[in-house]
Design a protein around this motif. Sequence first.
Motif, PDB file in Angstrom:
ATOM      1  N   ASP A   7      10.570  30.758  53.931  1.00 12.42           N
ATOM      2  CA  ASP A   7      11.369  29.840  54.718  1.00 12.42           C
ATOM      3  C   ASP A   7      10.612  29.451  55.975  1.00 12.42           C
ATOM      4  N   ALA A   8       9.536  28.687  55.796  1.00 11.71           N
ATOM      5  CA  ALA A   8       8.715  28.253  56.913  1.00 11.71           C
ATOM      6  C   ALA A   8       9.482  27.322  57.842  1.00 11.71           C
ATOM      7  N   VAL A   9      10.528  26.670  57.315  1.00 13.00           N
ATOM      8  CA  VAL A   9      11.388  25.794  58.101  1.00 13.00           C
ATOM      9  C   VAL A   9      12.824  26.221  57.862  1.00 13.00           C
ATOM     10  N   SER A 117       8.540  14.945  60.722  1.00 10.51           N
ATOM     11  CA  SER A 117       9.134  16.235  61.066  1.00 10.51           C
ATOM     12  C   SER A 117       8.202  17.436  60.910  1.00 10.51           C
ATOM     13  N   VAL A 118       6.988  17.226  60.415  1.00 13.65           N
ATOM     14  CA  VAL A 118       6.081  18.370  60.313  1.00 13.65           C
ATOM     15  C   VAL A 118       5.647  18.796  61.708  1.00 13.65           C
ATOM     16  N   ARG A 139       0.506   8.359  48.165  1.00  9.79           N
ATOM     17  CA  ARG A 139       1.584   7.383  48.331  1.00  9.79           C
ATOM     18  C   ARG A 139       2.443   7.807  49.524  1.00  9.79           C
ATOM     19  N   PHE A 140       2.845   6.848  50.342  1.00  9.81           N
ATOM     20  CA  PHE A 140       3.607   7.193  51.536  1.00  9.81           C
ATOM     21  C   PHE A 140       4.724   6.196  51.808  1.00  9.81           C
ATOM     22  N   PHE A 141       5.829   6.732  52.281  1.00 13.44           N
ATOM     23  CA  PHE A 141       6.958   5.968  52.799  1.00 13.44           C
ATOM     24  C   PHE A 141       7.426   6.726  54.034  1.00 13.44           C
ATOM     25  N   GLU A 142       7.045   6.221  55.215  1.00 11.93           N
ATOM     26  CA  GLU A 142       7.251   6.953  56.457  1.00 11.93           C
ATOM     27  C   GLU A 142       7.801   6.029  57.539  1.00 11.93           C
ATOM     28  N   HIS A 143       8.582   6.603  58.445  1.00  9.31           N
ATOM     29  CA  HIS A 143       9.003   5.836  59.608  1.00  9.31           C
ATOM     30  C   HIS A 143       8.175   6.257  60.818  1.00  9.31           C
ATOM     31  N   LEU A 166      18.190  17.567  67.531  1.00 10.48           N
ATOM     32  CA  LEU A 166      19.354  17.157  66.748  1.00 10.48           C
ATOM     33  C   LEU A 166      19.035  16.900  65.281  1.00 10.48           C
ATOM     34  N   PHE A 167      17.790  16.511  64.985  1.00 10.54           N
ATOM     35  CA  PHE A 167      17.463  16.034  63.645  1.00 10.54           C
ATOM     36  C   PHE A 167      16.325  16.827  62.992  1.00 10.54           C
ATOM     37  N   GLY A 168      16.412  18.135  63.079  1.00  3.37           N
ATOM     38  CA  GLY A 168      15.528  19.002  62.303  1.00  3.37           C
ATOM     39  C   GLY A 168      14.054  18.837  62.585  1.00  3.37           C
ATOM     40  N   GLY A 169      13.689  18.577  63.844  1.00  2.00           N
ATOM     41  CA  GLY A 169      12.286  18.426  64.201  1.00  2.00           C
ATOM     42  C   GLY A 169      11.735  17.032  64.023  1.00  2.00           C
ATOM     43  N   CYS A 170      12.573  16.069  63.654  1.00  2.00           N
ATOM     44  CA  CYS A 170      12.129  14.691  63.447  1.00  2.00           C
ATOM     45  C   CYS A 170      11.645  14.066  64.751  1.00  2.00           C
TER      46      CYS A 170
END
Length: 222
Positions: A7-9, A117-118, A139-143, A166-170
């Motif tokens: 459970d690294a995260v 979030s990494v 392949r990537f789909f990123e904001h 609030l958003f899990g490290g985002c």
Amino acid sequence: MARATKDAVHHPLFARFYARFSVAAEGQVGRYRAELLAGLSGRVIEIGAGNGLNFPHYPATVSEVVAIEPERLLRRLAVDSALRAGVPVDVVPGAAEALPVKSEAFDAAVLSLVLCSVRDVRRTLAEVRRVLRPGGELRFFEHGRGGGRAMTAAQSVLDRTVWPLLFGGCHTARDPIGEMRSAGFEVGPYRSVIVPEKGPRVPTSYCVLGAARRPELDEGGG
């Protein structure tokens, strides 16, 4: 090969929120998932698979997907999704910065809304480069950062204050294209997309969708 704890995260509250929100958002996001994965073949590694919403979109030409997901609740949901996938999917624990797989073992890698979030973007992309064969496709789909001066200023403030909590490290202001280029990937083609396409724009609306490659002659990925 680096190893990570099971459970690294651990973001149980955010994981529950994401599991519900991501399903509700599929009307906006699903078509981009299909485009993201179209034409892939061979062995694929998906990093940060979440609850497995990409799995139904993998084409039959993919022989195996190894899906890395560090968060326990999301991993359990991904396992359920893998059972319904049209291609073999093996969901395993692990962190993006220390992928529990051999070097040069995959024909393609998939990053879908995960670089935000990494903990360490550079280390993550170095790991992606390591596990791809020379010439392998990313392949990537990123904001990331976008939307003009006012929005980018707001993104920077949010990243330094409440958003990651609030958003899990985002993070909202990262530069996925620049980071991939800095990591030695040959980027392109790609395009910018806005999610959601209609309605008010939010700090996570500014996305890029496309492909990159590990160079055929690559001294930095092994």
